[in-house]
Write a protein that holds these residues in place. Structure first.
Motif, PDB file in Angstrom:
ATOM      1  N   ARG A  12      -7.175  14.259 -12.398  1.00 40.84           N
ATOM      2  CA  ARG A  12      -6.269  15.055 -11.568  1.00 40.84           C
ATOM      3  C   ARG A  12      -6.475  14.733 -10.079  1.00 40.84           C
ATOM      4  O   ARG A  12      -5.517  14.626  -9.315  1.00 40.84           O
ATOM      5  CB  ARG A  12      -6.502  16.535 -11.849  1.00 40.84           C
ATOM      6  N   ILE A  37      -2.062  21.792  -9.478  1.00 41.34           N
ATOM      7  CA  ILE A  37      -1.773  21.303 -10.821  1.00 41.34           C
ATOM      8  C   ILE A  37      -2.593  22.074 -11.847  1.00 41.34           C
ATOM      9  O   ILE A  37      -3.824  22.125 -11.777  1.00 41.34           O
ATOM     10  CB  ILE A  37      -2.073  19.798 -10.956  1.00 41.34           C
ATOM     11  N   TYR A  92      -3.049  13.053  -8.227  1.00 37.58           N
ATOM     12  CA  TYR A  92      -2.231  13.962  -7.421  1.00 37.58           C
ATOM     13  C   TYR A  92      -2.792  14.140  -6.014  1.00 37.58           C
ATOM     14  O   TYR A  92      -4.001  14.288  -5.815  1.00 37.58           O
ATOM     15  CB  TYR A  92      -2.126  15.327  -8.107  1.00 37.58           C
TER      16      TYR A  92
END
Length: 260
Positions: A110, A120, A114
């Motif tokens: 993650r 998220i 991102y």
């Protein structure tokens, strides 16, 4: 509906975590899609219509894997509204390439992917639809084969089980007269353990199969991996070729690697 009007089956097409490629395969049916549309009401298909209709659905085609808590809840609702539920593609049947997270640190993934990972929310794993609800039929492939998809829909309309081959890509090579790339050139190829459906496209152009249709019915992985090594692949290369679109399914049948 008037009592004298026959019931037209209602089709729903749903997307979860995926690239949309399998839904596009349905749209690519073009001429064949028109007669099917005459036999069914396409009630829900956001890729093709901005006017989705509510359930229940006689046939639901589901693309994509479950990667969030909301996904898990939504697939349960879809299952409750569907008389027949068919999963289409590697994401829906095996968790997809995003299932690489299942074997790593999802927080690290993650952070890398991102720019603002704090926004998220995701599960630690990417799982196939069958891990959450009962599935009536699975159609493998990344993406799925157009002819096989039409067979699934036609079989549903005819009230029979789809006639989808369970043999390996090697059978497809023999049928189209393609020389074995492994025997002829020593090219590493996953054809012996991969589900047929692509028409042996890659071997026809001189490259080895890389398993986009997932494992075949009875893959002999203890024999396959030494063959890949004898064709020049390192252990790292073998791991890489098995950890692609169908990583979760191939990982489940990989033999234990020997300690160095």
């Amino acid at each position: 509906m008037d009592a004298a009007t026959p019931h037209r089956p209602r089709l729903g097409v749903f997307k979860f975590a995926s690239c949309d490629g399998c839904q596009l395969t349905l749209l690519d049916c073009e001429d064949e899609l028109l007669p099917l549309a005459g036999e069914m009401d396409i009630a829900y298909f956001l890729e093709a219509s901005s006017a989705p209709g509510p359930g229940p659905y006689d046939l639901s085609l589901v693309e994509g894997s479950v990667t969030t808590a909301e996904d898990a809840e939504r697939i349960r609702r879809i299952r409750a509204e569907s008389r027949t539920l068919v999963t289409i593609g590697a994401c829906a049947t095996a968790g997809g390439v995003q299932a690489l997270r299942n074997f790593a640190d999802v927080d690290e993934f993650r952070e890398i992917v991102y720019a603002r990972p704090e926004y998220i929310e995701t599960l630690a794993t990417s799982t196939p639809i069958a891990a959450h609800v009962p599935v009536d039929f699975e159609l493998q492939g990344c993406p799925i084969d157009r002819g096989q998809l039409l067979e699934v829909i036609t079989a549903f309309l005819a009230g029979r089980r789809p006639d989808i081959p369970r043999h390996s890509v090697c059978f497809a090579c023999k049928r189209r007269g393609t020389p074995c790339v492994t025997v002829a050139h020593g090219t590493p190829c996953l054809g012996p353990v991969t589900h047929a459906g692509c028409g042996a496209l890659c071997p026809a152009y001189g490259r080895g199969c890389y398993g986009c249709f997932g494992p075949s019915g009875s893959p002999n992985m203890p024999a396959m991996i030494p063959l890949l090594r004898s064709d020049g692949m390192s252990d790292e290369d073998v791991l890489r070729i098995l950890h692609t679109f169908n990583v979760a399914k191939f990982a489940a049948i990989e033999p234990e690697r020997e300690e160095p």
